[in-house]
Design an enzyme around this catalytic site. Structure first.
Site, PDB file in Angstrom:
ATOM      1  N   ASN A 190       0.852  -1.182   0.000  1.00 27.96           N
ATOM      2  CA  ASN A 190       0.000   0.000   0.000  1.00 27.96           C
ATOM      3  C   ASN A 190       0.894   1.239   0.000  1.00 27.96           C
ATOM      4  OD1 ASN A 190       0.810   0.492   2.713  1.00 27.96           O
ATOM      5  ND2 ASN A 190      -0.902  -0.733   3.493  1.00 27.96           N
ATOM      6  N   ARG A 191       0.294   2.407  -0.037  1.00 28.20           N
ATOM      7  CA  ARG A 191       1.080   3.641  -0.157  1.00 28.20           C
ATOM      8  C   ARG A 191       2.040   3.812   1.029  1.00 28.20           C
ATOM      9  NH1 ARG A 191      -2.254   8.652  -1.680  1.00 28.20           N
ATOM     10  NH2 ARG A 191      -3.562   7.781  -0.028  1.00 28.20           N
ATOM     11  N   ARG A 192       1.562   3.560   2.236  1.00 27.71           N
ATOM     12  CA  ARG A 192       2.408   3.718   3.419  1.00 27.71           C
ATOM     13  C   ARG A 192       3.604   2.771   3.358  1.00 27.71           C
ATOM     14  NH1 ARG A 192       2.536   0.761   7.663  1.00 27.71           N
ATOM     15  NH2 ARG A 192       0.529  -0.224   7.190  1.00 27.71           N
ATOM     16  N   GLU A 193       3.354   1.527   2.958  1.00 29.35           N
ATOM     17  CA  GLU A 193       4.440   0.544   2.851  1.00 29.35           C
ATOM     18  C   GLU A 193       5.425   0.927   1.751  1.00 29.35           C
ATOM     19  OE1 GLU A 193       1.866  -3.353   4.357  1.00 29.35           O
ATOM     20  OE2 GLU A 193       1.882  -2.766   2.231  1.00 29.35           O
ATOM     21  N   ASP A 200      -5.403  -8.474   1.290  1.00 25.20           N
ATOM     22  CA  ASP A 200      -5.589  -9.898   0.988  1.00 25.20           C
ATOM     23  C   ASP A 200      -6.474 -10.073  -0.238  1.00 25.20           C
ATOM     24  OD1 ASP A 200      -4.207 -10.379   3.365  1.00 25.20           O
ATOM     25  OD2 ASP A 200      -6.052 -10.492   4.535  1.00 25.20           O
TER      26      ASP A 200
END
Length: 488
Positions: A205-208, A275
């Site tokens: 995701n964006r944060r990751e 998921d």
């Protein structure tokens, strides 16, 4: 992507053979009411009314794949405890092969307890182990992967950093996939994505993605730079970055970036959305979809999933319906009973109140329209059960209906107040009501509550009957009589 193509894809997904490797969890949900404050401390008191266990972590990936129609094997390690046994039994009920789930008496099976009231998660309680596998258990897992992973169409790594996906397990997976060019898709965790070097695609995701690249993502330009850093470091062919309400972006070495906007939906819970994306991508690729088309499928599926509370799966019927609605085709409202039952169950999971009414609706007139508009105001969705031609003939005689069932269904589906139309063959809608279990059963004001078919059934599970007034002097019979009087 249209309705016919998506239906064809789901036919191919049924032959897909997928391997999921990763951290398994048991998700416990305590649903209740929070209407009091504790006298012991300034906290809410939750009166639990329902308890539910679901497959979580990599188990949710498995659950999503099974729901989409794929054959699935899961490889993981759980504790030799009650929670581990519960996971094995849950997989067995879903028809998932569990030969590669290894028991480790030194580990604790992960269990996350979520307390939910008024559609809001109040608190989460985690009981889990985060230590890497022992050398002996890692060897057993790696040996199984080396011997068996080459026989699958696609391999998914679901990393929750609970210790199963050690460097050795990841390395064994990538080595086993390489000879047959089997796609390896990874939902990554942590900041060092180089541990997945050799994988086909990552889905951060964006944060990751920010954490892994060291670049703050605040616009498309910074997003592209972050993606370039990750792809270069990991040696990826493809990277899919999910961007919450902004959709997702697919980066490939051989193509320009593709930014896929999200479908506007009310978001209840993002638990397990990653998921769902991973499972949808894998299913699409196993069915022979191009990467961009598989990403579009994942985007649609994730949009449906986040409108549900908790880690949830998405049925093919829901996806097909979403694709049909996106093409603005009123005929997409017309469903058969089995498909509609799945869609209605999903709508209920989103907290929607379902209104059901039924009738012949031969020669649609203003009285019908007013009645249906009033019925629609009783809840969030209006389902219309339409008597088939044979059913109408038995009820009203051989000269009826004047308009065939398909024409009647198409006309009714064009009304904004109607969400779904379903044709039934029986003389009464009782079996249809039993299949859909609406919250509200609406009938015309010329009925008494006692005379409404399905009243006892609906009231038995907490629903209710509502009588809706008709417009005086408006009926199909009156129209027929006026036509005969004027033109006979």
């Amino acid at each position: 992507m249209d309705r016919k193509s998506i239906e064809s894809i789901f036919n191919r997904i049924r032959t897909a053979n997928c391997l999921v490797i990763g951290d398994l969890m048991l998700d416990e949900y305590l649903w209740g009411k929070a209407e009091r404050i504790s006298p012991e401390a300034p906290v809410q008191v939750v009166d639990v009314v329902r308890e539910e266990m679901r497959l979580g972590g990599a188990g949710n990936v498995v659950n999503n794949l099974v729901e989409l129609g794929a054959e699935v094997t899961v490889c993981s390690v759980v504790g030799d405890d009650d929670n581990g046994q519960a996971l094995l039994e849950a997989f067995g009920r879903r028809g998932v092969a569990t030969d590669a789930i290894f028991l480790d008496a030194t580990r604790r099976t992960s269990r996350k307890t979520r307390v939910v009231a008024a559609h809001q998660q109040i608190v989460r309680i985690d009981r889990e182990s985060r230590v890497p596998l022992s050398a002996e258990v890692e060897r057993r897992v790696s040996d199984w992967i080396t011997a068996n992973a080459g026989g699958f169409d696609v391999i998914l790594l679901s990393d929750y950093q609970k210790g199963v996906l050690t460097p050795g397990v990841i390395s064994a997976t990538l080595a086993a996939a390489r000879p047959g060019a089997i796609p390896v898709l990874v939902d990554p965790k942590g900041t060092d994505f180089s541990r997945y070097s050799g994988a086909t695609l990552l889905t951060p995701n964006r944060r990751e993605a920010e954490a892994a690249s060291g670049i703050a993502i605040h616009d498309i330009e910074s997003l592209v730079r972050a993606a370039g850093v990750i792809m270069e470091r990991v040696g990826l062919e493809h990277l899919l970055i999910t961007r919450s309400e902004e959709g997702m972006s697919l980066f490939s070495r051989s193509a320009a970036p593709m930014h896929i906007p999200t479908v506007a939906r009310e978001v209840f819970d993002v638990s397990g959305a990653g998921d769902t994306v991973l499972a949808s991508l894998a299913a699409g690729m196993a069915a022979g979809m191009e990467m961009i088309e598989a990403a579009r499928l994942a985007n649609i599926t994730a949009g449906i999933a986040v409108a549900k509370l908790g880690t949830s799966t998405v049925a093919p019927a829901e996806i097909i319906n979403a694709v049909a609605l996106a093409h603005s085709d009123s005929d997409s409202k017309i469903k058969n009973r089995d498909v509609l039952a799945v869609l209605i169950e999903a709508e209920k999971a989103r907290g929607k109140r379902i209104v059901f009414t039924n009738g012949c609706f031969d020669l649609l007139h203003a009285g019908h329209v007013k009645y249906l508009q009033k019925a629609r105001t009783l809840g969030d969705l209006l389902v219309l059960g339409l008597n088939s031609d044979a059913s109408v003939r038995r009820l009203k005689g051989e000269k009826r209906p004047l308009i065939g069932e398909q024409e009647r269904a198409h006309i009714l589906a064009a009304l904004d107040c109607i969400d779904y139309v379903v044709i039934f063959e029986e003389d009464t809608p009782l079996e249809l009501i039993a299949a859909l279990k609406p919250h509200i059963l609406a009938k015309g004001g010329d009925y008494t509550p006692e005379g409404v078919v399905g009243r006892e059934l609906v009231e038995s599970y907490g629903g209710r009957v509502e009588l809706v007034s008709f417009v005086d002097g408006k009926s199909t019979t009156n129209i027929i009589e006026r036509v005969l009087e004027r033109y006979s």
